[in-house]
Design an enzyme around this catalytic site. Sequence first.
Site, short mmCIF file in Angstrom:
data_model
loop_
_atom_site.label_atom_id
_atom_site.label_comp_id
_atom_site.label_asym_id
_atom_site.label_seq_id
_atom_site.Cartn_x
_atom_site.Cartn_y
_atom_site.Cartn_z
N SER A 284 -10.02 -3.93 41.15
CA SER A 284 -10.98 -3.13 40.37
C SER A 284 -12.22 -2.93 41.23
O SER A 284 -12.49 -3.75 42.13
CB SER A 284 -11.38 -3.89 39.10
OG SER A 284 -12.54 -3.32 38.52
N TYR B 5 -13.71 -11.24 33.76
CA TYR B 5 -12.97 -10.15 34.42
C TYR B 5 -13.44 -9.95 35.86
O TYR B 5 -12.64 -9.87 36.80
CB TYR B 5 -13.15 -8.86 33.61
CG TYR B 5 -12.36 -7.69 34.11
CD1 TYR B 5 -11.03 -7.49 33.73
CD2 TYR B 5 -12.93 -6.76 34.99
CE1 TYR B 5 -10.31 -6.40 34.20
CE2 TYR B 5 -12.22 -5.67 35.46
CZ TYR B 5 -10.90 -5.50 35.06
OH TYR B 5 -10.19 -4.41 35.53
C1 BGC Z 1 -12.23 -1.95 33.94
C2 BGC Z 1 -12.62 -0.78 33.06
C3 BGC Z 1 -13.90 -0.14 33.56
C4 BGC Z 1 -13.81 0.17 35.05
C5 BGC Z 1 -15.11 0.68 35.62
C6 BGC Z 1 -12.16 -1.46 35.35
O1 BGC Z 1 -11.75 -2.49 36.19
O2 BGC Z 1 -10.98 -2.47 33.51
O3 BGC Z 1 -12.79 -1.24 31.73
O4 BGC Z 1 -14.13 1.07 32.86
O5 BGC Z 1 -13.43 -0.99 35.75
O6 BGC Z 1 -16.21 -0.07 35.21
#
Ligand code: BGC
Length: 269
Positions: free
Chosen positions: A154, A167
């Site tokens: 991410s 996360y």
């Molecule tokens: C998340 C999303 C978020 C995106 C940008 C991703 O890794 O799961 O929820 O919109 O990152 O912030």
Amino acid sequence: MISTQLLRGQKALVTGANSGIGKATAIGLGRAGADVVVNYVTGRDEAEKVVEEITSFGVRAAAYEADVSDEGQVVAMTQRMVEEFGTIDILVANAGLQRDAAVTEMTLAQWQKVLDVNLTGQFLCAREATKEFLRRGVVPEVSRAAGKIICMSSVHQIIPWAGHVNYASSKGGVRMMMETLAQELAPKKIRVNAIAPGAIKTPINRSAWETPDAERDLLRLIPYNRVGTPEDIAHAAVALASDVMDYVVGTTLYVDGGMTLFPGFATGG
Ligand code: BGC
């Protein structure tokens, strides 16, 4: 969608492939000629629909249930794939989730769940796939590499994310796991890389794009001025998994419309 048969004859395992980015990626790999195992933990019907769509391209596909954070289930899933498909050439370690809370509200269970699925799950799948890559070795007619691992990371592997410490920590971990595995396994002809999606229209972040107001706020963070689609990520995965990218090792491909480029400066103001 890339229509060339870049992955013909290869066997791919995609975790969390019943929805969102995993689903599009599984379909993309199938369209590129790979046989695909569609892993899911819940959502069997969705997974079977993905299998149907993939088999319509004339390749094999099957839905396997397994919780990627459960060691025994991951071992069983990869063994089953080797038995039924012959081997594994490509792993897309995609399964992931969010359990958002302000830090003072975040329970240990929320912290642990996200780390278990997003980080430990990728580790377990990468470990088991690697055993098979090493067992089989390079088959030059299939690919120049003995195996390819793509970790779904991410933008939050480098952008801190208030309110999502579990996360962001998991994705920061994915980055270092990926780079370490890439270094460790490159001499064995295994290529490990990551994709870092930005904001993609999927169920995980529905609240961020489903109303016009939310979408407008989101677009302020994206210089390219559109929310990404799961197919944007699928294209990147097909390319990274293919021999076209044979010299790409230990890299994170940001597929984010420029979100990581200090987007507040995009208008030159
Ligand atoms: C998340 C999303 C978020 C995106 C940008 C991703 O890794 O799961 O929820 O919109 O990152 O912030």
